[in-house]
Structure formats: C-alpha cells, structure tokens
Write a protein that holds these residues in place. Structure first.
Motif, PDB file in Angstrom:
ATOM      1  N   ASP A 288      -2.620  20.415  26.630  1.00 20.00           N
ATOM      2  CA  ASP A 288      -3.679  22.898  26.590  1.00 20.00           C
ATOM      3  C   ASP A 288      -2.668  23.342  25.302  1.00 20.00           C
ATOM      4  N   ALA A 289      -2.855  23.934  24.527  1.00 22.42           N
ATOM      5  CA  ALA A 289      -3.326  24.068  23.450  1.00 22.42           C
ATOM      6  C   ALA A 289      -2.647  25.930  24.017  1.00 22.42           C
ATOM      7  N   VAL A 290      -1.775  27.048  23.591  1.00 25.23           N
ATOM      8  CA  VAL A 290      -1.683  27.966  24.535  1.00 25.23           C
ATOM      9  C   VAL A 290      -2.286  28.661  24.847  1.00 25.23           C
ATOM     10  N   GLY A 291      -3.639  28.865  23.930  1.00 22.42           N
ATOM     11  CA  GLY A 291      -4.854  29.445  23.349  1.00 22.42           C
ATOM     12  C   GLY A 291      -5.471  29.316  25.545  1.00 22.42           C
ATOM     13  N   GLU A 292      -5.650  28.142  25.371  1.00 24.18           N
ATOM     14  CA  GLU A 292      -6.323  27.034  26.203  1.00 24.18           C
ATOM     15  C   GLU A 292      -5.515  27.266  27.468  1.00 24.18           C
ATOM     16  N   ALA A 293      -4.186  27.183  27.589  1.00 30.61           N
ATOM     17  CA  ALA A 293      -3.009  28.072  28.693  1.00 30.61           C
ATOM     18  C   ALA A 293      -3.472  29.627  29.347  1.00 30.61           C
TER      19      ALA A 293
ATOM     20  N   ALA B   2      -2.009  41.968  31.491  1.00 29.89           N
ATOM     21  CA  ALA B   2      -0.526  42.057  31.144  1.00 29.89           C
ATOM     22  C   ALA B   2       0.018  43.346  30.744  1.00 29.89           C
ATOM     23  N   GLU B   3      -0.181  43.900  29.848  1.00 30.74           N
ATOM     24  CA  GLU B   3      -0.210  45.368  29.578  1.00 30.74           C
ATOM     25  C   GLU B   3       0.209  46.399  30.726  1.00 30.74           C
ATOM     26  N   GLN B   4      -0.278  45.917  32.136  1.00 25.75           N
ATOM     27  CA  GLN B   4       0.443  46.732  33.731  1.00 25.75           C
ATOM     28  C   GLN B   4       1.091  46.085  33.831  1.00 25.75           C
ATOM     29  N   GLY B   5       1.899  45.324  33.798  1.00 27.75           N
ATOM     30  CA  GLY B   5       2.484  43.733  34.358  1.00 27.75           C
ATOM     31  C   GLY B   5       3.170  44.135  34.953  1.00 27.75           C
ATOM     32  N   ASP B   6       4.723  44.060  35.683  1.00 32.55           N
ATOM     33  CA  ASP B   6       6.394  44.509  35.376  1.00 32.55           C
ATOM     34  C   ASP B   6       7.236  42.971  34.948  1.00 32.55           C
ATOM     35  N   PRO B   7       7.525  43.328  34.055  1.00 35.60           N
ATOM     36  CA  PRO B   7       8.262  42.217  33.368  1.00 35.60           C
ATOM     37  C   PRO B   7       9.711  41.709  34.040  1.00 35.60           C
ATOM     38  N   GLU B   8      10.045  42.339  34.998  1.00 32.78           N
ATOM     39  CA  GLU B   8      10.659  41.905  36.585  1.00 32.78           C
ATOM     40  C   GLU B   8      10.534  41.069  37.296  1.00 32.78           C
ATOM     41  N   ARG B   9       9.254  41.165  37.941  1.00 31.89           N
ATOM     42  CA  ARG B   9       8.454  40.631  38.624  1.00 31.89           C
ATOM     43  C   ARG B   9       9.027  39.032  38.507  1.00 31.89           C
ATOM     44  N   PHE B  10       8.385  38.314  38.198  1.00 34.42           N
ATOM     45  CA  PHE B  10       8.264  37.027  38.025  1.00 34.42           C
ATOM     46  C   PHE B  10       9.246  36.653  36.538  1.00 34.42           C
ATOM     47  N   TYR B  11       9.104  35.686  36.443  1.00 41.64           N
ATOM     48  CA  TYR B  11       9.903  34.422  35.384  1.00 41.64           C
ATOM     49  C   TYR B  11       9.468  33.312  35.881  1.00 41.64           C
ATOM     50  N   PHE B  12       8.945  32.726  33.979  1.00 44.92           N
ATOM     51  CA  PHE B  12       8.001  31.349  34.476  1.00 44.92           C
ATOM     52  C   PHE B  12       9.559  30.727  33.541  1.00 44.92           C
ATOM     53  N   LYS B  13       9.720  29.709  32.866  1.00 43.20           N
ATOM     54  CA  LYS B  13      11.033  28.876  32.478  1.00 43.20           C
ATOM     55  C   LYS B  13       9.539  28.687  31.401  1.00 43.20           C
ATOM     56  N   ARG B  14      10.787  28.514  29.985  1.00 38.51           N
ATOM     57  CA  ARG B  14       9.511  28.704  28.674  1.00 38.51           C
ATOM     58  C   ARG B  14       9.480  26.870  28.678  1.00 38.51           C
ATOM     59  N   PRO B  15       8.726  26.198  28.595  1.00 37.56           N
ATOM     60  CA  PRO B  15       8.312  25.275  28.582  1.00 37.56           C
ATOM     61  C   PRO B  15       9.564  24.287  27.243  1.00 37.56           C
ATOM     62  N   MET B  16       9.928  23.328  27.087  1.00 40.43           N
ATOM     63  CA  MET B  16       9.996  22.102  25.967  1.00 40.43           C
ATOM     64  C   MET B  16      10.638  23.608  25.169  1.00 40.43           C
ATOM     65  N   THR B  17      11.797  24.298  25.633  1.00 40.80           N
ATOM     66  CA  THR B  17      12.822  24.524  25.172  1.00 40.80           C
ATOM     67  C   THR B  17      14.413  24.124  24.614  1.00 40.80           C
ATOM     68  N   LYS B  18      14.362  23.450  25.867  1.00 43.04           N
ATOM     69  CA  LYS B  18      16.408  23.428  26.407  1.00 43.04           C
ATOM     70  C   LYS B  18      16.206  22.210  25.334  1.00 43.04           C
ATOM     71  N   VAL B  19      17.546  22.041  24.494  1.00 41.78           N
ATOM     72  CA  VAL B  19      18.125  21.205  23.938  1.00 41.78           C
ATOM     73  C   VAL B  19      18.611  20.260  24.530  1.00 41.78           C
ATOM     74  N   ASP B  20      18.207  18.852  23.911  1.00 45.09           N
ATOM     75  CA  ASP B  20      18.665  17.651  24.817  1.00 45.09           C
ATOM     76  C   ASP B  20      19.494  16.821  23.701  1.00 45.09           C
ATOM     77  N   HIS B  21      20.555  16.203  23.541  1.00 49.62           N
ATOM     78  CA  HIS B  21      21.299  15.684  22.913  1.00 49.62           C
ATOM     79  C   HIS B  21      21.219  16.123  21.115  1.00 49.62           C
TER      80      HIS B  21
ATOM     81  N   PHE C 294       4.869  21.238  21.754  1.00 48.47           N
ATOM     82  CA  PHE C 294       4.440  22.451  22.431  1.00 48.47           C
ATOM     83  C   PHE C 294       3.967  21.524  23.606  1.00 48.47           C
ATOM     84  N   SER C 295       3.714  22.346  25.023  1.00 48.48           N
ATOM     85  CA  SER C 295       3.533  22.068  26.260  1.00 48.48           C
ATOM     86  C   SER C 295       2.964  23.368  27.111  1.00 48.48           C
ATOM     87  N   PHE C 296       1.901  23.667  27.811  1.00 46.65           N
ATOM     88  CA  PHE C 296       2.496  25.155  28.948  1.00 46.65           C
ATOM     89  C   PHE C 296       1.240  23.734  29.658  1.00 46.65           C
ATOM     90  N   SER C 297       1.600  22.378  29.731  1.00 44.76           N
ATOM     91  CA  SER C 297       0.063  22.206  31.327  1.00 44.76           C
ATOM     92  C   SER C 297       2.025  22.519  32.057  1.00 44.76           C
TER      93      SER C 297
END
Length: 172
Positions: free
Chosen positions: A67-72, A94-113, A120-123
C-alpha cells in the motif's frame, strides 16, 4: 473525451501525464529547485522517490511495494471507524492525539549491511494499528485520536527518513 471536446471547440489539446505533473509541480514555485532534485511523490495509490534530472528525464529510485502511504491512511481510518476518504479525517483527528501514548515502528528504515532498504512498505504499520486497537477494551474518541497521531507520526517520519537517506545516497 477531452480530445473530442478540444476538436469540437477548435481548441488545442495538450496531454499532461498525471505523475509528471506532480513531479514538476515544484517548478511552479517562486524558488524552483535546481536539477537534479529528489521528488517525493505521494499521490493516491503512489509513494515514490524520483530523481529528476530535467523535464522528461526521471529515474525511479524507490516506490511502495504494497500500500502507498495514502492508502495506509485510508485503511487506518477505516480501522478506526472513520469515514472514507479517511486520510484527511485521520490527519485532522491526529492533531488532537497525545504524541506520547502510542509508538509505532517506522517501517523499512533499519540499516542492514550498511544500507537501508530502498522501497516503502506500510502494511506492517497498518498491522501495528490493528493490534493496538484490538488491545483496547473499548475505543474512545481520545483513543482514536492517539492512535491516529501515532500512525501519522510513524508514516511521516518514514517518508522523511527515506528522503534524507536517498538525498545522501544520490548526493542531491
């Protein structure tokens, strides 16, 4: 249809490629980017990073593999029971949300080798949202806002991380 109208009305017809229009939109700004530049294209079903060398000269560097980010955004909104199209509603919530309550990993941003995955992957991000919502006893409006905020932060951070990585890699 547009060509037929142009012919019937004796008007010129100029075909414009939808994606190219998005890529070249920065050239309409008072301060235009210098070639080459990196374009982040987020349009409906597309999430791409494109190296723009000149008008008509493009190199696709990265794209979404699911999925593209818009689809996500739309699918996350649906998970939260928001109306379609969900992206704008989710962003406003999202403007009303608490930025500290939940944290989601940033997909496919880990450096490997020594190299970060290019595409990109948003699934996986949507799956994180689903699992978080399922863990809640009931989903209040504040819960929805907090989840929306965490999702939006993760999605946008991912775009920024990938842009910075590609700018460094391409030296632009």
């Amino acid at each position: 249809y547009a060509r037929s109208l142009a012919l019937a009305w004796n008007k010129p017809f100029v075909g414009v490629h939808h994606m190219e229009g998005h890529l070249l939109a920065p050239l309409m700004e008072p301060e235009q980017p210098q070639y080459p530049f990196l374009a982040l294209l987020v349009s409906g079903g597309h999430t791409m990073l494109v190296r723009v060398e000149a008008v008509g000269c493009y190199q696709l560097l990265s794209e979404s593999i699911d999925d593209a980010v818009g689809e996500a955004f739309d699918k996350t909104a649906k998970l939260l029971g928001l109306p379609y199209p969900g992206g704008p509603v989710l962003a406003a919530l999202a403007e009303q949300g608490d930025p500290e309550r939940f944290y989601f990993k940033r997909p496919m941003t880990k450096v490997d080798h020594g190299e970060m995955p290019v595409n990109f992957s948003f699934s996986g991000l949507k799956t994180q949202v689903l699992q978080t919502v399922k863990k809640l006893d009931s989903v209040s409006e504040q819960d929805k806002a907090d989840v929306a905020r965490a999702f939006e932060d993760a999605a946008i951070d991912t775009l920024v991380i990938k842009c910075r990585h590609m700018m460094a890699r391409e030296n632009i």
